[in-house]
Scaffold this motif. Structure first.
Motif, short mmCIF file in Angstrom:
data_model
loop_
_atom_site.label_atom_id
_atom_site.label_comp_id
_atom_site.label_asym_id
_atom_site.label_seq_id
_atom_site.Cartn_x
_atom_site.Cartn_y
_atom_site.Cartn_z
N ASP B 29 0.83 -1.22 0.00
CA ASP B 29 0.00 0.00 0.00
C ASP B 29 0.86 1.26 0.00
O ASP B 29 0.54 2.24 -0.68
CB ASP B 29 -0.92 0.02 1.23
CG ASP B 29 -2.12 -0.90 1.06
OD1 ASP B 29 -2.37 -1.35 -0.08
OD2 ASP B 29 -2.81 -1.17 2.07
N ILE B 32 2.19 1.79 -3.42
CA ILE B 32 1.10 2.25 -4.30
C ILE B 32 0.88 3.74 -4.12
O ILE B 32 0.80 4.50 -5.09
CB ILE B 32 -0.21 1.47 -4.02
CG1 ILE B 32 -0.07 0.01 -4.48
CG2 ILE B 32 -1.40 2.15 -4.71
CD1 ILE B 32 -1.19 -0.91 -4.01
N SER B 33 0.83 4.19 -2.86
CA SER B 33 0.54 5.62 -2.65
C SER B 33 1.70 6.49 -3.12
O SER B 33 1.49 7.62 -3.56
CB SER B 33 0.16 5.89 -1.19
OG SER B 33 1.21 5.52 -0.36
N GLU B 36 1.10 6.78 -7.02
CA GLU B 36 -0.11 7.37 -7.59
C GLU B 36 0.25 8.71 -8.21
O GLU B 36 0.96 9.50 -7.61
CB GLU B 36 -1.21 7.48 -6.53
CG GLU B 36 -2.07 6.25 -6.65
CD GLU B 36 -2.92 5.88 -5.47
OE1 GLU B 36 -2.81 6.55 -4.42
OE2 GLU B 36 -3.67 4.91 -5.62
N GLU B 95 1.10 3.22 -13.78
CA GLU B 95 -0.12 2.40 -13.75
C GLU B 95 0.20 0.91 -13.78
O GLU B 95 -0.42 0.11 -13.08
CB GLU B 95 -1.06 2.79 -14.90
CG GLU B 95 -1.77 4.11 -14.60
CD GLU B 95 -2.44 4.74 -15.81
OE1 GLU B 95 -2.40 4.13 -16.91
OE2 GLU B 95 -2.99 5.85 -15.65
N ILE B 98 1.45 0.00 -10.31
CA ILE B 98 0.35 -0.01 -9.33
C ILE B 98 -0.51 -1.26 -9.54
O ILE B 98 -0.92 -1.91 -8.58
CB ILE B 98 -0.49 1.29 -9.45
CG1 ILE B 98 0.32 2.48 -8.92
CG2 ILE B 98 -1.82 1.15 -8.68
CD1 ILE B 98 -0.30 3.84 -9.19
N GLY B 99 -0.72 -1.64 -10.81
CA GLY B 99 -1.48 -2.86 -11.10
C GLY B 99 -0.82 -4.10 -10.50
O GLY B 99 -1.49 -4.94 -9.88
N ARG B 102 -1.18 -3.88 -6.63
CA ARG B 102 -2.54 -4.19 -6.17
C ARG B 102 -2.84 -5.67 -6.32
O ARG B 102 -3.41 -6.29 -5.43
CB ARG B 102 -3.57 -3.39 -7.00
CG ARG B 102 -3.58 -1.92 -6.66
CD ARG B 102 -5.01 -1.33 -6.73
NE ARG B 102 -4.97 0.06 -6.31
CZ ARG B 102 -5.05 1.10 -7.13
NH1 ARG B 102 -5.21 0.90 -8.44
NH2 ARG B 102 -4.99 2.32 -6.66
N ALA B 105 -1.20 -7.55 -3.61
CA ALA B 105 -1.86 -7.38 -2.31
C ALA B 105 -3.02 -8.37 -2.19
O ALA B 105 -3.27 -8.91 -1.10
CB ALA B 105 -2.35 -5.94 -2.15
N LEU B 106 -3.71 -8.63 -3.30
CA LEU B 106 -4.80 -9.62 -3.28
C LEU B 106 -4.24 -11.04 -3.15
O LEU B 106 -4.77 -11.85 -2.39
CB LEU B 106 -5.63 -9.52 -4.56
CG LEU B 106 -6.55 -8.31 -4.68
CD1 LEU B 106 -7.22 -8.30 -6.05
CD2 LEU B 106 -7.59 -8.33 -3.57
#
Lengths: 102, 191
Positions: B29, B32-33, B36, B95, B98-99, B102, B105-106
Motif C-alpha cells: 500500500d 502504491i501511494s 499514484e 499504472e 500499481i497494477g 494491487r 496485495a490480493l
C-alpha cells in the motif's frame, strides 16, 4: 546486484560463453548494476522478458554485475524505448542509447 | 515464519504467516501511494481517444529518491531528452506498477498461495519495488551497504527504526529469492 542469502549462489563457470548481443543494430538497451536487485531475479527477467536461454541470461547478468553495465538487446529506437520501459516495470535500472556511444 | 515458495505440479506455492501478510500488505500500500500520479488524468479528449493516456505533459523527475529509482530516467546524460521521454511514458509505467502491486496485495491474502506463472511474475515485480523503496530508506548505495544488513536476521537484533527496516528488507529479500528460484525451477522443467 545482490545475492539472495537464503539459497546458495551460482558458480562462475560458463561465464564467457560467446553469445553476444547483435550490435549491428543502431540502438541498445543498457542495464546498470545496482546493489538491490537479486542476481537470480535479473536472470529471471532476461529469460522471461527477452526469452533468452538460461546461459545467455546468466552471462548478461554477470556482465552487469562485474562490469557495472551490459548492453542486453539492440534494435530500432522504437524497440529499445519499449524494452527500456518494460525493464523499468520489472524494477531494473535500464537506459537506452545509440550503439557504440559508450 | 513463512514457508519458502516451491514449484509444484499445481503451480508455485507458498505461505505467509498472518502477521507477515499484514506487514507486506502495508508495504505494498505504501508503494502504491508513492506511485499514484501527482497530477490528475489527462483531460484532453483527443489524447484519450488516440490512446495517449500514457502521456503526461507536466511530469517531472520525482523529488523523492525512492520514486526516482522506481521511475528512472531512460536516457543518460541528456536531461531534456530524458524528461521528454518521461512525459510520454511515465504515467503508464506508474499504472503498470500499481497494477502489479494491487494484484499482489490480493494474492498474499490467501494462505497458502498457489500462483500461476503470470501471478508469480507480478508478485516478484511487486516485491522488487518494495525492496527498492526500503533500500532507498536504508541508504543502500553499494554492495557493501547491502551486505552489512545481512546480520539483522532476527527480531532480537532490532533496537531502532533502521534495524527494524533492515529486518523487514531481509525478510522481503528472502521471500523474493525463494519465489524467483521456484519460478526458475518451474521454467527449467517446462523446457
Amino acid at each position: 546486484m545482490t545475492v539472495g542469502f537464503a539459497i546458495g549462489t551460482d558458480t562462475k563457470e560458463e561465464v564467457r560463453t560467446a553469445e553476444k548481443t547483435d550490435l549491428d543494430q543502431p540502438w541498445v538497451v543498457v542495464v546498470w548494476n545496482d546493489p538491490v536487485n537479486l542476481m537470480s531475479y535479473v536472470s529471471f527477467v532476461f529469460q522471461t522478458y527477452f526469452g533468452y536461454s538460461e546461459a545467455k541470461a546468466r552471462t548478461l547478468m554477470l556482465e552487469v554485475h562485474e562490469a557495472g553495465r551490459s548492453a542486453v538487446c539492440s534494435g530500432t529506437r522504437e524497440k529499445v524505448e519499449q524494452d527500456t520501459v518494460a525493464l523499468h516495470s520489472y524494477g531494473l535500472w535500464a537506459t537506452f542509447e545509440k550503439a557504440g556511444s559508450e | 515464519m513463512a514457508k519458502p515458495f516451491k514449484s509444484t505440479r499445481r503451480g508455485i506455492t507458498g505461505a505467509l504467516e498472518p502477521g507477515e501478510a499484514r506487514l507486506l500488505g502495508a508495504l505494498l500500500d505504501d508503494v502504491i501511494s508513492m506511485l499514484e500520479p501527482e497530477t490528475g488524468p489527462s483531460d484532453d479528449p483527443l489524447a484519450a481517444l488516440v490512446g495517449m493516456s500514457g502521456a503526461d505533459a507536466d511530469a517531472t523527475a520525482p523529488d523523492d529518491s525512492a520514486v526516482r529509482r522506481l521511475l528512472p530516467d531512460a536516457i543518460r546524460g541528456d536531461d531534456d531528452e530524458a524528461l521528454a521521454f518521461r512525459r510520454l511514458t511515465e504515467r503508464s509505467l506508474r499504472e503498470q506498477k500499481i497494477g502489479a502491486l494491487r494484484g499482489s496485495a490480493l494474492l498474499i491474502e490467501s494462505s497458502p498461495m498457489t500462483l500461476n506463472g503470470e501471478q508469480g511474475r507480478l508478485l516478484a515485480q511487486a516485491l522488487n519495488d518494495v525492496r527498492l523503496v526500503l533500500a532507498d530508506r536504508l541508504s543502500i548505495e553499494t554492495e557493501e551497504d547491502a551486505e552489512r544488513l545481512h546480520d539483522v536476521a532476527d527480531s532480537k537484533d532490532v533496537d531502532n527504526v533502521d534495524s527494524y527496516l533492515a529486518l523487514v528488507y531481509n525478510f522481503i529479500t528472502w521471500l523474493q529469492e525463494s519465489l524467483v528460484q521456484a519460478m526458475l525451477k518451474a521454467a527449467k522443467l517446462q523446457r
